[in-house]
Design an enzyme around this catalytic site. Structure first.
Site, PDB file in Angstrom:
ATOM      1  CE  LYS A 155     -16.115 -33.443   8.790  1.00  0.00           C
ATOM      2  NZ  LYS A 155     -17.332 -34.194   9.078  1.00  0.00           N
ATOM      3  CD  GLN A 157     -20.854 -33.745   9.981  1.00  0.00           C
ATOM      4  OE1 GLN A 157     -19.959 -33.502   9.180  1.00  0.00           O
ATOM      5  NE2 GLN A 157     -20.613 -34.303  11.162  1.00  0.00           N
ATOM      6  CG  ASP A 198     -17.433 -40.003   6.784  1.00  0.00           C
ATOM      7  OD1 ASP A 198     -16.349 -39.649   7.296  1.00  0.00           O
ATOM      8  OD2 ASP A 198     -18.525 -39.472   7.027  1.00  0.00           O
TER       9      ASP A 198
END
Ligand code: NDP
Length: 297
Positions: free
Chosen positions: A54, A98, A121
């Site tokens: 990422k 994460q 997200d």
């Protein structure tokens, strides 16, 4: 005739190129670029790889990339304080924590402490609610990627029968909402569904997000259907190595389907590309600019 292979790798590269072009023009017009902060708690090896990828791709499209690596014993208070500071940081437009988090941390509490406008997200309860009620949301990256592949391949999804296999909050449920938003007729199936192969066989669109290697075989697929395989499963391969397979048995399904995503090289690369697209979208919305074209749901 064998199915067309939907090339997610090439499509993801195209998304990144479009994001990079828009970032470059923001930089020259406004002297500002979108910023993405990724927070990793602990040392889960798979998460390490995702976070590294990422970060690299964020920099490649010209965005600001910030990584916060915290020890596994980080307290909830410390993590929430970091998120609060990122919420207040005007250089940061996207925040991603994460998952999975170590067990002592409450993932729902942590995710819901992110400013919904920076929740790239799309897991914050506000964004889940906006998507569920058909309003403008930040949408989870993997289902957004699947939707983009479907639109690109099929054009309109209106009236098509879609079956989503799996009902997770991360993939199955948001995928179903996105398909409904595009006027498909949507069925969600799961581990308690009766006559699963028969239900899947009715679908013009199958999205498989189960986490069971090669569970969906060619005899479950309606001839000509479009099959999107979200699954990423490691199974034993040749000479002691592992190999990646999806939730769909690619070899038998491609004999029947009209189009199918491979694993790897299908949905997987779309996820990070859509994360970058979401970060650009978050920047545009925060700054009162129109949404980037063809990069949102
Ligand atoms: P979850 O484990 O959270 O959900 C799996 C779903 O599949 C559940 O709803 C479960 O049903 C259902 N299921 C499990 N077994 C069966 C069965 N035998 N028959 C019917 N339904 C079943 O997984 P995720 O949604 O997080 O992920 C799914 C897959 O997608 C995984 O392989 C994962 O690695 C992959 N993935 C890939 C991403 C990418 O970037 N390409 C991103 C995210 C995930 P029930 O609810 O009844 O238990």
């Amino acid at each position: 005739m064998k199915a067309k292979i939907i090339d997610g790798k090439a499509f993801a590269a195209d998304i990144r190129a479009r994001v990079a072009a828009q970032v470059a023009s923001l930089k020259s017009d406004r002297e500002r670029v979108p910023g993405l902060a990724v927070v990793l708690v602990g040392e889960d090896p798979a998460s390490e790889v995702y976070v590294r990828n990422k970060g690299r791709q964020t920099k490649e499209v010209g965005m600001l990339s910030v990584e916060h690596r915290l020890p596994a014993d980080t307290s909830e208070g410390e993590l929430l304080a970091l998120i609060e500071s990122l919420n207040a940081d005007s250089d940061i437009h996207g925040i991603l924590v994460q998952l999975p988090l170590p067990e002592h941390l409450d993932a729902d509490l942590v995710i819901n402490s992110i400013d919904p406008a920076k929740d790239v997200d799309g897991f914050h309860i506000s964004n889940v609610g906006l998507l569920g009620t058909g309003q403008k949301a930040l949408v989870p990256c993997t289902p957004l990627g699947c939707l983009m592949l479907l639109r690109d391949h099929l054009g309109s999804l209106s009236g098509l029968d879609a079956v989503v296999v799996g009902r997770s909050n991360i993939v199955g449920k948001p995928m179903a909402n996105l398909l409904l938003g595009d006027s498909a007729t949507v069925t969600i199936v799961h581990s308690r569904t009766r006559d699963l192969p028969d239900v899947v066989r009715r679908a013009d669109i199958v999205v498989a997000a189960v986490g069971r290697p090669e569970m969906i075989t060619g005899d479950w697929i309606k001839p000509g259907a479009t099959v999107i395989d979200v699954g990423i499963n490691r199974v034993p391969g040749d000479s002691g190595k592992t190999r990646l397979v999806g939730d769909v048995d690619f070899a038998s399904a491609r004999e029947v389907a009209g189009a199918i995503t491979p694993v790897p090289g299908g949905v997987g690369p779309m996820t990070i590309a859509c994360l970058l697209a979401n970060t650009l979208t978050a920047f545009c919305r925060t700054n009162g600019l129109p949404d980037p074209e063809n990069l949102t749901a």
